[in-house]
Design a protein around this motif. Structure first.
Motif, short mmCIF file in Angstrom:
data_model
loop_
_atom_site.label_atom_id
_atom_site.label_comp_id
_atom_site.label_asym_id
_atom_site.label_seq_id
_atom_site.Cartn_x
_atom_site.Cartn_y
_atom_site.Cartn_z
N GLU A 284 51.43 -20.87 -15.44
CA GLU A 284 52.34 -22.02 -15.56
C GLU A 284 51.56 -23.30 -15.91
O GLU A 284 52.04 -24.13 -16.70
CB GLU A 284 53.12 -22.20 -14.27
N ARG B 51 61.32 -24.19 -14.21
CA ARG B 51 60.53 -24.66 -15.34
C ARG B 51 59.23 -25.27 -14.82
O ARG B 51 59.23 -26.06 -13.87
CB ARG B 51 61.30 -25.70 -16.14
N PRO B 52 58.09 -24.91 -15.43
CA PRO B 52 56.80 -25.37 -14.91
C PRO B 52 56.68 -26.88 -14.72
O PRO B 52 56.20 -27.33 -13.68
CB PRO B 52 55.80 -24.87 -15.96
N SER B 53 57.13 -27.65 -15.69
CA SER B 53 56.99 -29.11 -15.58
C SER B 53 57.85 -29.67 -14.46
O SER B 53 57.47 -30.63 -13.78
CB SER B 53 57.35 -29.78 -16.91
N LYS C 201 58.78 -27.88 -11.72
CA LYS C 201 58.14 -27.43 -10.48
C LYS C 201 56.98 -28.35 -10.11
O LYS C 201 56.80 -28.68 -8.93
CB LYS C 201 57.61 -26.00 -10.64
N VAL D 106 54.99 -19.72 -21.31
CA VAL D 106 54.45 -18.97 -20.18
C VAL D 106 53.95 -17.60 -20.63
O VAL D 106 52.91 -17.12 -20.19
CB VAL D 106 55.49 -18.82 -19.05
N LEU E 18 52.01 -24.40 -8.91
CA LEU E 18 52.06 -23.67 -10.18
C LEU E 18 51.01 -22.58 -10.23
O LEU E 18 49.90 -22.74 -9.74
CB LEU E 18 51.87 -24.62 -11.36
N SER E 19 51.37 -21.46 -10.86
CA SER E 19 50.41 -20.40 -11.12
C SER E 19 49.49 -20.81 -12.26
O SER E 19 49.75 -21.80 -12.96
CB SER E 19 51.14 -19.11 -11.49
N ILE F 48 52.06 -25.53 -19.52
CA ILE F 48 52.29 -26.97 -19.72
C ILE F 48 51.36 -27.50 -20.80
O ILE F 48 51.76 -28.33 -21.63
CB ILE F 48 52.10 -27.72 -18.39
#
Length: 241
Positions: A44, A27-29, A31, A60, A40-41, A48
């Motif tokens: 991503e 999950r982005p947050s 990560k 995403v 993050l990419s 957020i």
């Protein structure tokens, strides 16, 4: 079940996984918290900002669609209008506002860093300072950069705005500003919205006019820099001042 396995399972059926159903570490947050924001990419990071997805797409997915619209280029996204961002499926008014706010904060941070009387002793430094101010302009803007003996910036001011291919400049205004601000070194700078790095005949004439005026006033004329996205042309580097 990890995210990859879950995605395959969802693809085989009709269920669309939400980000909350992903493996925690994907999950982005999460990560961001575990590995830092640089892990993050672009998609991503945007996810957020977007926050939540829709019944059809995750945050995403929406972020990826947004990037696709602007050729996967954050610089292009930074130039986008509100309506162009809001037009992407899944992007509502609030999300479009958040994206534009993030872009503007980035630009203001660059300007804040540049406000510390930076050294303008090279064309590259002039370009790096001026690019945030000029990168999204659709018409030509002409700036003067007034400096002290150590090439430290005293003031950068836009003194003229013009059309797509030309801007009209009064040399008297340039010299007045230089005298009023006790400048001993000066450079001039303008943008080419077309992206062309080739100076026009008017650019050449203006450069010589400013140079001669500086000689009369005993002000060192350092350079004339033409700014485009990603490149610049320097009269000084080309041996033309």
């Amino acid at each position: 079940m990890n995210t990859a396995t879950a995605v395959k399972a969802a693809t085989a059926g009709t269920v669309k996984l939400t980000i909350r159903q992903w493996a925690t570490e994907d999950r982005p947050s999460v990560k961001l918290q575990m590995y830092g924001v640089k892990s993050l990419s672009d998609a991503e990071l945007l996810a957020i900002l977007i926050g939540s997805g829709t019944s059809k797409n995750t945050a995403v997915d929406i972020a990826q669609n947004l990037l696709d619209k602007f050729d996967q280029n954050l610089n292009n996204l930074g130039k986008a209008r509100f309506d162009e961002i809001n037009d992407v499926e899944g992007v509502g008014t609030s999300t479009a506002c958040k994206v534009l706010t993030a872009v503007e904060l980035g630009k203001r941070r660059q300007n804040a860093m540049a406000a510390l009387k930076p050294d303008m002793g090279t064309a590259t430094r002039i370009y790096n300072y001026m690019l945030p101010k000029m990168m999204d302009l659709e018409t030509e803007h002409f700036y003067i950069l007034l400096m002290n003996n150590n090439y430290r910036l005293i003031k950068a001011e836009c003194i003229s705005m013009g059309g797509l291919t030309e801007v009209s400049v009064d040399v008297r205004i340039i010299m007045r500003e230089a005298v009023l601000n006790n400048a001993t070194i000066m450079a001039i700078c303008h943008n080419h919205p077309s992206g062309s790095l080739h100076p026009s005949k008017y650019d050449d004439m203006l450069t010589q006019s400013v140079k001669k005026a500086c000689e009369v006033m005993r002000i060192h004329f350092a350079d004339h820099v033409i700014v485009t996205d990603g490149c610049y042309y320097s009269y000084a580097e080309q041996g033309r001042v």
